[in-house]
Design an enzyme around this catalytic site. Structure first.
Site, PDB file in Angstrom:
ATOM      1  N   ASN A   8      34.910  78.349  35.438  1.00 23.00           N
ATOM      2  CA  ASN A   8      35.696  79.807  36.568  1.00 23.00           C
ATOM      3  C   ASN A   8      36.148  79.758  35.140  1.00 23.00           C
ATOM      4  O   ASN A   8      37.343  79.431  34.662  1.00 23.00           O
ATOM      5  CB  ASN A   8      36.854  79.398  37.419  1.00 23.00           C
ATOM      6  CG  ASN A   8      37.043  80.127  37.628  1.00 23.00           C
ATOM      7  OD1 ASN A   8      37.302  81.705  37.041  1.00 23.00           O
ATOM      8  ND2 ASN A   8      37.745  80.379  39.238  1.00 23.00           N
ATOM      9  N   LYS A  10      38.080  82.716  34.678  1.00 19.52           N
ATOM     10  CA  LYS A  10      39.150  83.478  35.562  1.00 19.52           C
ATOM     11  C   LYS A  10      39.419  84.429  34.191  1.00 19.52           C
ATOM     12  O   LYS A  10      38.203  84.846  33.658  1.00 19.52           O
ATOM     13  CB  LYS A  10      40.570  82.675  35.702  1.00 19.52           C
ATOM     14  CG  LYS A  10      40.032  81.709  36.060  1.00 19.52           C
ATOM     15  CD  LYS A  10      41.211  80.856  36.790  1.00 19.52           C
ATOM     16  CE  LYS A  10      41.047  79.405  37.596  1.00 19.52           C
ATOM     17  NZ  LYS A  10      42.598  78.554  38.044  1.00 19.52           N
ATOM     18  N   HIS A  92      38.107  82.350  46.218  1.00 20.14           N
ATOM     19  CA  HIS A  92      38.883  81.155  45.170  1.00 20.14           C
ATOM     20  C   HIS A  92      40.496  81.883  45.774  1.00 20.14           C
ATOM     21  O   HIS A  92      40.714  82.799  46.365  1.00 20.14           O
ATOM     22  CB  HIS A  92      38.632  81.874  43.911  1.00 20.14           C
ATOM     23  CG  HIS A  92      39.102  80.807  42.488  1.00 20.14           C
ATOM     24  ND1 HIS A  92      40.971  80.930  42.699  1.00 20.14           N
ATOM     25  CD2 HIS A  92      39.105  79.850  42.194  1.00 20.14           C
ATOM     26  CE1 HIS A  92      41.132  79.829  41.616  1.00 20.14           C
ATOM     27  NE2 HIS A  92      40.059  79.036  41.233  1.00 20.14           N
ATOM     28  N   GLU A  94      42.780  82.113  44.196  1.00 19.99           N
ATOM     29  CA  GLU A  94      43.992  83.481  43.681  1.00 19.99           C
ATOM     30  C   GLU A  94      43.084  84.642  44.150  1.00 19.99           C
ATOM     31  O   GLU A  94      44.460  85.151  44.097  1.00 19.99           O
ATOM     32  CB  GLU A  94      43.003  82.866  42.391  1.00 19.99           C
ATOM     33  CG  GLU A  94      44.214  81.881  41.580  1.00 19.99           C
ATOM     34  CD  GLU A  94      43.705  81.310  40.460  1.00 19.99           C
ATOM     35  OE1 GLU A  94      42.726  82.253  39.846  1.00 19.99           O
ATOM     36  OE2 GLU A  94      43.777  79.753  40.130  1.00 19.99           O
ATOM     37  N   GLU A 162      38.967  73.086  46.624  1.00 20.05           N
ATOM     38  CA  GLU A 162      39.843  73.313  45.567  1.00 20.05           C
ATOM     39  C   GLU A 162      41.479  72.970  46.553  1.00 20.05           C
ATOM     40  O   GLU A 162      42.265  74.439  47.092  1.00 20.05           O
ATOM     41  CB  GLU A 162      40.236  74.555  45.089  1.00 20.05           C
ATOM     42  CG  GLU A 162      38.351  74.780  44.435  1.00 20.05           C
ATOM     43  CD  GLU A 162      38.566  75.885  43.392  1.00 20.05           C
ATOM     44  OE1 GLU A 162      37.771  74.887  41.798  1.00 20.05           O
ATOM     45  OE2 GLU A 162      39.037  77.365  43.324  1.00 20.05           O
ATOM     46  N   GLY A 168      44.959  74.434  38.340  1.00 21.40           N
ATOM     47  CA  GLY A 168      46.039  74.798  36.887  1.00 21.40           C
ATOM     48  C   GLY A 168      47.406  74.202  37.489  1.00 21.40           C
ATOM     49  O   GLY A 168      48.343  74.211  36.419  1.00 21.40           O
ATOM     50  N   SER A 203      42.536  71.143  38.307  1.00 20.81           N
ATOM     51  CA  SER A 203      42.660  70.563  37.376  1.00 20.81           C
ATOM     52  C   SER A 203      41.702  69.407  36.653  1.00 20.81           C
ATOM     53  O   SER A 203      42.432  68.045  36.635  1.00 20.81           O
ATOM     54  CB  SER A 203      44.093  69.879  37.677  1.00 20.81           C
ATOM     55  OG  SER A 203      44.988  70.517  37.810  1.00 20.81           O
TER      56      SER A 203
HETATM   57  P1  PGA Z   1      41.644  74.730  36.980  1.00 19.10           P
HETATM   58  O1  PGA Z   1      41.702  75.389  37.782  1.00 19.10           O
HETATM   59  O2  PGA Z   1      40.639  73.463  36.248  1.00 19.10           O
HETATM   60  O3  PGA Z   1      42.085  75.310  35.730  1.00 19.10           O
HETATM   61  O4  PGA Z   1      42.357  74.151  37.652  1.00 19.10           O
HETATM   62  C1  PGA Z   1      40.007  74.821  38.850  1.00 19.10           C
HETATM   63  C2  PGA Z   1      39.327  76.542  39.521  1.00 19.10           C
HETATM   64  O5  PGA Z   1      40.881  77.256  39.491  1.00 19.10           O
HETATM   65  O6  PGA Z   1      38.671  77.016  40.019  1.00 19.10           O
END
Ligand code: PGA
Length: 240
Positions: A8, A10, A92, A94, A162, A168, A203
């Site tokens: 992803n 982003k 997601h 976010e 997740e 993140g 992460s």
């Molecule tokens: P990350 O993000 O690996 O940077 O923690 C995962 C995601 O949001 O899909």
């Protein structure tokens, strides 16, 4: 079934960076896994051209829940299909947090993904606060129940667990946490999804990927930060 390693991207990279990353993945992704990358909308098509041998599939990070018409700023699944997408990430955290996407909206979008023959990657996961209060199972069960439409099958839907506190942040669920939650998700999935892939996201990095990806019921990863560096994404795929 091969593990699914999904990137992803982003809202990162520029045109040149997206093309370079795609070229490096095209050259280096192992065939031992299935893989997909989800670039920002403006770069999806050029990344698709760069991934021409088809080893790495193409996806989007979001879509509209409507077919066409007066939806300023939105992108339909038909358009995504037209430029070569096979997957769409939905729900997601976010988007749930910053765009008020409810479970009902996620389910509505997933129907469009299914109608167009694409695969929906439906994300679920609890916040830190919810975990501290011991609510993680309740939260995830509700998200599963309400975000997955009746059109979903093990073939057209992937679940991504997740935990929001791990995204993140550099904190990951321990393999034990993942084992417990993934088994719970498997148990709660409707009959048509019993064999669906369940990805872990949050992460995931080259140094923790092997432990997570060998955990029972972890069928792959949804990777944010580490998917922006070809070497890291390839290392994660190789550890699967
Ligand atoms: P990350 O993000 O690996 O940077 O923690 C995962 C995601 O949001 O899909």
């Amino acid at each position: 079934m091969k593990k699914l390693i999904a990137g992803n991207w982003k809202m990162n990279l520029d045109r040149a960076g997206a093309l370079k990353l795609a070229a490096d993945l095209e050259a280096g992704m192992p065939h031992t896994v299935e893989s997909v990358v989800c670039p920002p909308f403006p770069y999806i098509e050029i990344v698709g051209h760069a991934l021409k041998n088809g080893n790495v599939a193409l996806g989007a990070q979001n879509c509209s829940g409507y077919d066409d018409g007066a939806h300023t700023g939105d992108v339909s699944v038909k358009m995504l299909k037209d430029i070569g997408c096979g997957y769409v990430i939905l729900g997601h955290s976010e988007r749930r947090q910053h765009h008020e996407e409810t479970d009902a909206i996620v389910a509505h979008k997933a129907v469009k993904v299914h109608e167009n023959g694409l695969i929906a990657i439906i994300c679920v996961g609890e916040t830190e606060n919810q975990r501290e209060q011991g609510q993680e199972m309740i939260v995830v069960e509700k998200q599963l129940k309400k975000s997955i439409p009746s059109s979903a099958t093990a073939e057209n839907t992937v679940i991504a667990y997740e935990p929001v506190w791990a995204i993140g942040t550099g904190k990951t669920a321990t393999p034990d946490d993942a084992k417990t939650m993934h088994a719970f998700i498997r148990e709660k999935l409707p009959p048509a999804l019993k064999k669906a892939r369940i990805l872990y996201g949050g992460s995931m990095k080259p140094d923790n990927a092997a432990a997570l990806l060998t955990t029972p019921n972890v069928d792959g990863g949804l990777i944010g930060g580490a998917s922006l560096k070809a070497a890291d994404f390839i290392a994660i795929a190789k550890s699967a």
